[in-house]
Every structure is written in C-alpha cells, then in structure tokens.
Design a protein around this motif. Structure first.
Motif, PDB file in Angstrom:
ATOM      1  N   SER A 106      68.764  21.962  51.177  1.00 14.54           N
ATOM      2  CA  SER A 106      68.732  22.738  52.421  1.00 14.54           C
ATOM      3  C   SER A 106      68.827  24.230  52.150  1.00 14.54           C
ATOM      4  N   ILE A 107      68.341  24.637  50.969  1.00 13.92           N
ATOM      5  CA  ILE A 107      68.466  26.048  50.621  1.00 13.92           C
ATOM      6  C   ILE A 107      67.710  26.930  51.597  1.00 13.92           C
ATOM      7  N   CYS A 108      66.491  26.549  51.952  1.00 14.01           N
ATOM      8  CA  CYS A 108      65.776  27.452  52.849  1.00 14.01           C
ATOM      9  C   CYS A 108      66.154  27.163  54.296  1.00 14.01           C
ATOM     10  N   GLU A 109      66.477  28.251  54.963  1.00 16.56           N
ATOM     11  CA  GLU A 109      66.982  28.155  56.318  1.00 16.56           C
ATOM     12  C   GLU A 109      65.815  28.471  57.239  1.00 16.56           C
ATOM     13  N   ILE A 110      65.507  27.549  58.128  1.00 12.96           N
ATOM     14  CA  ILE A 110      64.359  27.785  59.005  1.00 12.96           C
ATOM     15  C   ILE A 110      64.806  27.773  60.468  1.00 12.96           C
ATOM     16  N   VAL A 111      64.440  28.833  61.162  1.00 17.95           N
ATOM     17  CA  VAL A 111      64.744  28.910  62.584  1.00 17.95           C
ATOM     18  C   VAL A 111      63.437  28.671  63.334  1.00 17.95           C
ATOM     19  N   GLU A 112      63.497  27.868  64.383  1.00 18.64           N
ATOM     20  CA  GLU A 112      62.261  27.543  65.085  1.00 18.64           C
ATOM     21  C   GLU A 112      62.372  27.889  66.560  1.00 18.64           C
ATOM     22  N   HIS A 113      61.276  28.361  67.109  1.00 17.46           N
ATOM     23  CA  HIS A 113      61.250  28.659  68.539  1.00 17.46           C
ATOM     24  C   HIS A 113      59.826  28.488  69.049  1.00 17.46           C
ATOM     25  N   LYS A 114      59.641  27.519  69.907  1.00 18.87           N
ATOM     26  CA  LYS A 114      58.323  27.243  70.507  1.00 18.87           C
ATOM     27  C   LYS A 114      57.221  27.209  69.457  1.00 18.87           C
ATOM     28  N   GLY A 115      57.462  26.496  68.377  1.00 18.20           N
ATOM     29  CA  GLY A 115      56.440  26.362  67.350  1.00 18.20           C
ATOM     30  C   GLY A 115      56.391  27.516  66.357  1.00 18.20           C
ATOM     31  N   LEU A 116      57.125  28.560  66.630  1.00 12.25           N
ATOM     32  CA  LEU A 116      57.182  29.695  65.704  1.00 12.25           C
ATOM     33  C   LEU A 116      58.272  29.402  64.686  1.00 12.25           C
ATOM     34  N   LYS A 117      57.844  29.284  63.418  1.00 12.16           N
ATOM     35  CA  LYS A 117      58.817  28.921  62.383  1.00 12.16           C
ATOM     36  C   LYS A 117      59.154  30.139  61.539  1.00 12.16           C
ATOM     37  N   LEU A 118      60.432  30.491  61.536  1.00  6.95           N
ATOM     38  CA  LEU A 118      60.857  31.646  60.759  1.00  6.95           C
ATOM     39  C   LEU A 118      61.656  31.147  59.558  1.00  6.95           C
ATOM     40  N   ASN A 119      61.154  31.448  58.374  1.00  6.95           N
ATOM     41  CA  ASN A 119      61.876  31.101  57.163  1.00  6.95           C
ATOM     42  C   ASN A 119      62.742  32.290  56.749  1.00  6.95           C
ATOM     43  N   VAL A 120      64.046  32.150  56.983  1.00  9.51           N
ATOM     44  CA  VAL A 120      64.957  33.273  56.760  1.00  9.51           C
ATOM     45  C   VAL A 120      65.068  33.592  55.275  1.00  9.51           C
ATOM     46  N   THR A 121      64.968  32.547  54.443  1.00 12.06           N
ATOM     47  CA  THR A 121      65.198  32.751  53.017  1.00 12.06           C
ATOM     48  C   THR A 121      64.114  33.592  52.360  1.00 12.06           C
ATOM     49  N   ASN A 122      62.828  33.307  52.681  1.00 10.44           N
ATOM     50  CA  ASN A 122      61.805  34.117  52.013  1.00 10.44           C
ATOM     51  C   ASN A 122      61.131  35.126  52.942  1.00 10.44           C
ATOM     52  N   GLY A 123      61.616  35.223  54.173  1.00  7.46           N
ATOM     53  CA  GLY A 123      61.149  36.272  55.063  1.00  7.46           C
ATOM     54  C   GLY A 123      59.732  36.080  55.548  1.00  7.46           C
ATOM     55  N   SER A 124      59.289  34.829  55.710  1.00  5.16           N
ATOM     56  CA  SER A 124      57.942  34.640  56.238  1.00  5.16           C
ATOM     57  C   SER A 124      58.023  33.924  57.582  1.00  5.16           C
ATOM     58  N   VAL A 125      57.000  34.134  58.372  1.00  6.89           N
ATOM     59  CA  VAL A 125      56.983  33.497  59.670  1.00  6.89           C
ATOM     60  C   VAL A 125      55.658  32.756  59.838  1.00  6.89           C
ATOM     61  N   GLY A 126      55.729  31.566  60.413  1.00  3.28           N
ATOM     62  CA  GLY A 126      54.513  30.780  60.560  1.00  3.28           C
ATOM     63  C   GLY A 126      54.333  30.287  61.985  1.00  3.28           C
ATOM     64  N   PHE A 127      53.066  30.176  62.384  1.00  2.46           N
ATOM     65  CA  PHE A 127      52.771  29.625  63.699  1.00  2.46           C
ATOM     66  C   PHE A 127      51.495  28.816  63.539  1.00  2.46           C
TER      67      PHE A 127
END
Lengths: 337, 223
Positions: B124-145
């Motif tokens: 569970s090293i990478c922490e991912i925050v999600e909101h309405k399909g928007l995925k924010l990877n806090v660990t490597n600073g990228s965001v995906g949709f």
C-alpha cells in the motif's frame, strides 16, 4: 607578612615597656645603682621580649602567608576555610573557627536559595507542560470548528503558545544544568520549522521568503536552535515594512564554521540602539514606537547561544533592514565522522 | 480504512482529535478503561496507536513497553513533556515517533501517514485519492482520468490534494495558502492564482472538465 609592619604594629607595646624601663632607670640612678646593673636589667627585661615578638612573628607569618597565598590563587575564594590548616596558636584558632562557621552558614544560605530556585524552576516546567494540554485541546477545537473566528482564534492561541515557550526557555536559560542534547541536523529544518510556525503572519503581511541558499548540517541542540531562529523570525515579521517584505535566509560556510544569516528589509534599528539589542529589557526606539516589545526575545537568544557555544550578532541599517548572523562552529571536535 | 487507537485521558483532546482524525478518513477507537489498556490494545489490534505519557494507572512508557513485548503495532507518542530525555526514552522503548503537544495537526497527520506507510509493507505504498473518476497518486504526483494521465508540479499536487480532501466545500484562498505554507511551499497570492489556473488547464487536458470552480470573494471549490 612583612616584618617591618609587624614590628610597627607591636610598637605601642614596646614603647610602654621602654617608658616603664625609663622610669625605673630614673629611680635606679637616684638610688645610685652602677651602670652595669642597669644594663643587665635592660637585657633581662628586653631580650625575652624581643625573642617573644620574633617567635610570635614566625608562627603567625606561616599562617597568614598561607592564607594570603591561597586566596590569591583561589578561583572560588569562599572555599578558603576548607583548604587552610588550623593554626597552632590561640588567636589563629579563634579566627579559623569563626571563618569555618561563617562559611558553613553561608553554604546553608546559598543552598536555601538554590533549592528555592530549583523548586521554582521545576514548578514553572510542570506548569508549562500542564498548560500545553489545554492549549492542544483548544487548538483542536478551533481546527474542528467551522466558525468565522477560527483563524483569528488560532492566531491568538499560537501567540499564547509562543509566550509560554519563551517562559520555558527563560527558565531553562538561567539554570546551571545544561539539559540539552547535541546531535547533527540540517539547518534548513530549523528555518522551515520557524516559517511554518509563523506562516499565517507571512501570508497576511504578504512577506515573501527566500531560503534557497540554506544548506549544511550543524551539530548542536535542535530544539534550542529552533527557539532562537523562531524568535529572530518573529522579530523580522514584527518590524517588516507594510509592502514588499522579504525575508532572506542563507548560509555561508567558513573554514571552521557555518554562518546562518537571517536578513529582512524591515524598518531596521537606529545606530544608537544596535549595540544594546541583546540587553535584557531593552526595547529601544522601535519598541516605543510599535509598543509590542518586551526586550526579552533577543536577550534570550543571546543567552541560549552562549550556552550552546554559538555566536550571534546583529547588523542593521535604519530604514533598510536587519541582518542577524548565527555562527555555528565546526571544529574538529564537532566533526564526528 | 486504517484503524487508530487513541490512548489519551483528556476528554477534550480525545473528543476533538477523534473528530479530526475521522474527518481525514481514519477509524478511531479511544478506550476509557486505562487499567486494562494493554490488554485492550493487544486485543483490538489497531493499525496505529497514539499514546499519551501522563495517564491514570500506568504511564505511557510502561504501556509502550508492554505492547512492544507482544506485538509490533506502530506507536506514536504524543505528549506535552518535551525534554530530550523523554524523546530518547520513547524511542528506546520502541515508539515509532514522538510528537509534542500542542502539535500542528497537519504535521501530526503527516507523521501518521509516514509511520503507517513505513510499517504497512510495500503493497500500500502508493496512496491514491479518488474523486469522480479522477485518480490522484499522491506518491508520484500524477493524476489520471479515464485513460489519460499527467504529471503535476509540487504546488499543483498540494493544491489538488487539499481540494480533494475538502471536496464539495468552498476552500478559501487563505486556507489553501496556509496549507501550502505548512508544507514548506512559500507561495504568494499571484503564484497561487497562476498555479490554480495551470492545474485547471492540466485537468482540462486529460478530460476532467469544470472540476475546479472559482467562487468570487470566497475561494475555490472542487465539484
């Protein structure tokens, strides 16, 4: 002990003897005594007297030379009675006893105040730790609340916390024990911590920050340095100009030290006041004008720096800004690699 | 959801801290029985323990030592005693971290995440925050949709994290700046506006449109 002065101090005694002898001489010459007898009486009278004075001088000289010699060399002069030997003549013994008694009494007295101070210090320390719990819970309450006053209440709480910290460090700075722990840390940590603490002021007063050129590790007590840096930064914020305030922090590495410079472009300090900013209770012209100064902050910084063996200096040009240098020594002793 | 056990005898702190941690998505258990606290902690098996030092019955050091004997549950000691001796003692007894009261809550959160990440192993090293399909990877600073992704700068990342944590609420510029400064990013008013604009543009590029709205005079809101 000087023999001439000792002799002069014995002069009245000798003169009285001489006067009585002279009276005697007059009586004897009326009785037509032969001169030889008179001279014999003189010898019998005065030679024991002189021998006594000389012997007395020798025994006293030993004792007093001992005392004066030791007292000159002694660093803590009150320890004298514990070092000297008891003299072997009566008057000396009395003095010796009295001295020891005085000393004992003084120690009791000093200890009494030492304990008093220690108790007081311990009380302050516990008090500070106790008050931190309600502050912590107040901070959490403020954080969780949605009210309008949230931010300003938070600011006030932070100020309370700062003043309490100041009291704690003041109390620590006067203590003879050095309860700090020395370890290696990055100077930048300390700066970041202080900026974080005062971030709301930086944001509200629109002061920009430049800490790019801070680098290097120092070996000293982190918490004390945090406190010192925090005090200096609070001052920079307090006396910043209304617009375009800039806080610049950088380090310069010397041969055997790292100098941390905290520079602002605030109102500065007048020439007359600069040399006295580290004095206790000194508020100067700025303190009078801005009315928020207690004259404790920089005094404490100086004191804590002295205890940690760091150097601190302040330069300022009125109207241009202030520059504080903290010098961290990096001797062979501190380079533990 | 990580489970945190809060061992603290001050009612106010207990209540407020539980509330605060719950808001940030932790499950909080604050036991009241301090006499059998060690047993409770061992039975409950939380992911992390926040431990005070001054407690009724046993002090925090003892509890820390006893728990360590049995299990390796991560422990953060939270106390108002701030001497170096206390810190060293806590570390010697096996505590994972040490924080002094009154703490900066953001720092407390950061320490909690750090300890959890360190102890929970690699999965569970990478922490991912999600909101309405928007995925924010806090660990490597990228965001995906959907299938698209984009990298964010440090400032943009922090802004997006804060907006996502407070999704659906108006975030004032003041609070946003406070959060950024607390993360050692010293931005001024203009930089913040520029960063928000850039962030908005990046989100737009990957197809997440009209996410961040400006409420004039109030702040921003993530819908």
């Amino acid at each position: 002990m000087n023999i001439k002065e000792y002799f002069i101090s014995k002069l009245p005694y000798i003169i009285i003897n001489l006067i009585i002898y002279l009276l005697f001489l007059v009586l004897m010459s009326i009785a037509k005594m032969p001169f030889v007898v008179m001279f014999m009486i003189f010898l019998v009278w005065f030679s024991p007297l002189m021998i006594y004075i000389i012997l007395d001088f020798i025994s006293k000289k030993r004792f007093y030379d001992d005392i004066t010699g030791i007292i000159n060399k002694l660093d803590k002069k009150y320890l004298l009675p514990e070092i000297i030997k008891s003299p072997n003549y009566y008057e000396g013994k009395i003095i010796y006893e009295v001295l020891s008694e005085c000393n004992r009494n003084m120690h009791e007295h000093v200890n009494f105040y030492k304990n008093l101070q220690k108790e007081y210090r311990e009380y302050i320390e516990t008090w500070v730790h106790e008050i931190k719990t309600p502050i912590a819970s107040s901070k959490l309450i403020v954080e969780n609340s949605e009210s309008k006053e949230k931010n300003s209440l938070g600011d006030e709480l932070r100020k309370i916390e700062e003043y309490i910290n100041q009291a704690l460090y003041y109390c620590r700075s006067t203590d003879v024990n050095n309860d700090y722990i020395v370890r290696e840390f990055e100077v930048k940590e300390s700066i970041k911590n202080a900026i974080r603490n005062n971030r709301r002021d930086f944001i509200n007063k629109k002061i920009s920050v430049d800490i790019e050129d801070v680098s290097g590790n120092v070996i000293t007590d982190l918490k004390w340095v945090n406190f010192i840096v925090n005090q200096i930064i609070i001052n920079s914020i307090k006396y910043c100009t209304d617009n375009d305030g800039i806080l610049r922090v950088y380090t310069t590495e010397g041969n055997d030290n790292i100098i941390l410079t905290i520079e602002d472009n605030g109102i500065g300090i007048s020439k007359n006041d600069v040399s006295r900013v580290f004095d206790k209770g000194f508020t100067g012209g700025n303190g009078r004008k801005y009315g928020k100064s207690t004259g404790i902050g920089l005094y404490l910084c100086k004191k804590l720096c002295e205890k940690l063996g760091l150097g601190i200096s302040l330069n300022s040009i009125e109207g241009k800004g202030t520059k504080v240098n903290i010098i961290f020594p990096l001797g062979n002793f501190t380079r533990m690699k | 959801m990580p489970k945190i056990m809060l061992i603290e005898d001050n009612e106010n702190i207990k209540k407020e801290l539980s509330e605060f941690l719950m808001r940030y998505g932790y499950e909080v258990n604050a036991p009241i029985d301090f006499e059998n606290i060690v047993k409770i902690a061992l039975k409950d098996e939380p992911d992390l323990i926040l431990l005070d030092i001054n407690l009724p019955y046993y002090d925090g050091y003892y509890i820390c030592k006893e728990i360590r004997k049995e299990k390796g549950i991560p422990i953060i000691i939270v106390t108002s005693r701030d001497s170096e001796m206390d810190e060293i003692m806590s570390m010697n007894l096996g505590a994972d971290d040490f924080i002094t009261k009154p703490y900066n809550t953001q720092i407390l959160l950061a320490r909690i995440t750090a300890v959890l990440r360190r102890t929970s192993g690699s999965n569970s090293i990478c922490e991912i925050v999600e909101h309405k399909g928007l995925k924010l990877n806090v660990t490597n600073g990228s965001v995906g949709f959907n299938e698209n992704g984009v990298d964010l700068t440090k400032n943009e990342l922090k802004i997006l994290i804060y907006l996502m944590k407070n999704k659906g609420c108006i975030v004032s510029r003041e609070d946003l700046m406070d959060y950024l400064w607390n993360s050692d990013l010293y931005v001024d008013d203009n930089t913040l506006s520029v960063n928000v604009t850039r962030l908005r543009k990046k989100l737009h590029e990957i197809g997440f449109k009209d996410g961040i709205e400006t409420k004039r005079g109030l702040g921003y809101i993530l819908l």
